[in-house]
Structures are given as structure tokens and as C-alpha cells.
Design an enzyme around this catalytic site. Sequence first.
Site, PDB file in Angstrom:
ATOM      1  N   HIS A   1       0.824  -1.204   0.000  1.00  0.00           N
ATOM      2  CA  HIS A   1       0.000   0.000   0.000  1.00  0.00           C
ATOM      3  C   HIS A   1       0.863   1.262   0.000  1.00  0.00           C
ATOM      4  CE1 HIS A   1      -4.085  -1.812   1.423  1.00  0.00           C
ATOM      5  NE2 HIS A   1      -3.511  -2.530   0.476  1.00  0.00           N
TER       6      HIS A   1
ATOM      7  N   GLU B   1       0.826   3.949   1.771  1.00  0.00           N
ATOM      8  CA  GLU B   1       1.284   4.432   3.080  1.00  0.00           C
ATOM      9  C   GLU B   1       2.547   3.692   3.524  1.00  0.00           C
ATOM     10  OE1 GLU B   1      -1.689   3.347   2.118  1.00  0.00           O
ATOM     11  OE2 GLU B   1      -3.297   4.043   3.414  1.00  0.00           O
TER      12      GLU B   1
ATOM     13  N   CYS C   1      -5.983   1.344   5.573  1.00  0.00           N
ATOM     14  CA  CYS C   1      -6.578   0.089   6.068  1.00  0.00           C
ATOM     15  C   CYS C   1      -5.971  -0.239   7.440  1.00  0.00           C
ATOM     16  CB  CYS C   1      -6.318  -1.042   5.078  1.00  0.00           C
ATOM     17  SG  CYS C   1      -4.598  -1.558   5.073  1.00  0.00           S
TER      18      CYS C   1
ATOM     19  N   CYS D   1      -2.158  -0.940   7.389  1.00  0.00           N
ATOM     20  CA  CYS D   1      -1.357   0.292   7.297  1.00  0.00           C
ATOM     21  C   CYS D   1      -1.389   1.060   8.615  1.00  0.00           C
ATOM     22  CB  CYS D   1      -1.846   1.175   6.156  1.00  0.00           C
ATOM     23  SG  CYS D   1      -1.398   0.516   4.557  1.00  0.00           S
TER      24      CYS D   1
END
Length: 192
Positions: free
Chosen positions: A104, A106, A130, A133
Site C-alpha cells: 500500500h 502508506e 486500512c 497500514c
Amino acid sequence: MTENTNESVDEIMKISKIKFYDEDESAKRKDYLEWEEYFMGIAFLAAQRSKDPATQVGACIVDDDKKIVAIGYNGLPIKCSDDTFPWSKNSDDPLKNKYMYVCHAEVNAILNKNSIDVKGCTLYVALFPCNECSKIIIQSRIKEVVFCSDKHAEKPHTVASKRLLDAAGIKYRQFVPNHKKIIIDFDKINES
Ligand SMILES: Nc1ccn([C@H]2C[C@H](O)[C@@H](COP(=O)(O)O)O2)c(=O)n1
């Protein structure tokens, strides 16, 4: 004594309002990007590097001095080819969907930081993080999350994510732009 002090305050006030130019002709540009639009804009620009055909997410991490210390977007891990791994999301076989493989935005931003750490920094991200993360956001001591979209607010991974962030005392808020669109026109620099 009091009079003198008031006089000097008045003087300072006058000086701070002095304009060294003709107001109409040489005032600063008015439609410049605010800091938050700039940081979120960088996140959205980074997202354009993503190979995910469905959802492109970017993240930008900023320290207390408004310096950008990290940028990331969603993509496959190093050495895992964009052309070998699947980008689909609806296959019945989970191994044929992207979710098993994609990092992801992040996480990529946090791992790609160009500072020693991201402690006390603010994370600007296109989509609400999410739960996975958020665990990493918490552990890296990011202090605030600014997100653009919360379109998965009802999904368990977002509900869990908010529980984690709340428990860890990490603030999160939705980005409110002044400009709905930022256009990059590579030809504009040649004008005027
Ligand atoms: N906060 C987020 C949320 C999602 N992503 C990535 C992960 C996938 O590549 C894509 C989501 O796929 P979708 O099911 O929406 O097609 O976005 C992320 O990097 N950060």
C-alpha cells in the site's frame, strides 16, 4: 511609559502594513495552492505512478517544518514484476488477485522515507488507511492522518483501522480542498 509602549505598537502596526508596490499591479498571485492542497496534490501525483488499473493511491509524509520526508504509491514489492503478478480483484482464486501482493501507498511512503524516522509527522493519503497500514502508521509514530476519501468507511478494514488509530491517539481528518482540481500543463511555462 504606557504611552511610549502604545506608540511603538502603533508604529509596528503601521510598518507591517506598508506595501512596497502598487496594490493593483504587483500583488501576489491569489490562486496559489495552500500547504495542504500541495501535500495532497503530491500524494495524488505520486499515485499516477501506480500500475494498479483499478485504484491508484498516493501518500505524502510531512514533518513539522512542512518538509516532505516521504512519498509512496501502491505497487508491487521490489523485484516483483508488474507484468508477472496479477492486477485483478475479482478472481475466485485469491492467489490470482492483487491483494496478496501489493504494497500500500502508506507503507511504501514510510519505508521510502528520506529522514531517520517519521515520528511526529503528518501523513497525507488519498484513501483512508486500512488496518494493516494503521498498525505501521502507529508503530512509526506518525501523529496525524489527513485523508481524501473515506469511501470504504463501512468495511471492516476501515472500522478496525479507526479503532486502532483511536486507541493509539492518532488524529485523523478529511482533507478539505479550496481547489477541486489541480491541472498540470507542461506547456503553460512557455506562455507569457
Ligand atoms: N489506503 C489504501 C487503500 C488501498 N490501497 C491500494 C491497495 C490496492 O492496490 C488498491 C485498492 O484496490 P481496490 O480494491 O480499491 O481496487 O489500493 C492503498 O495503497 N492504500
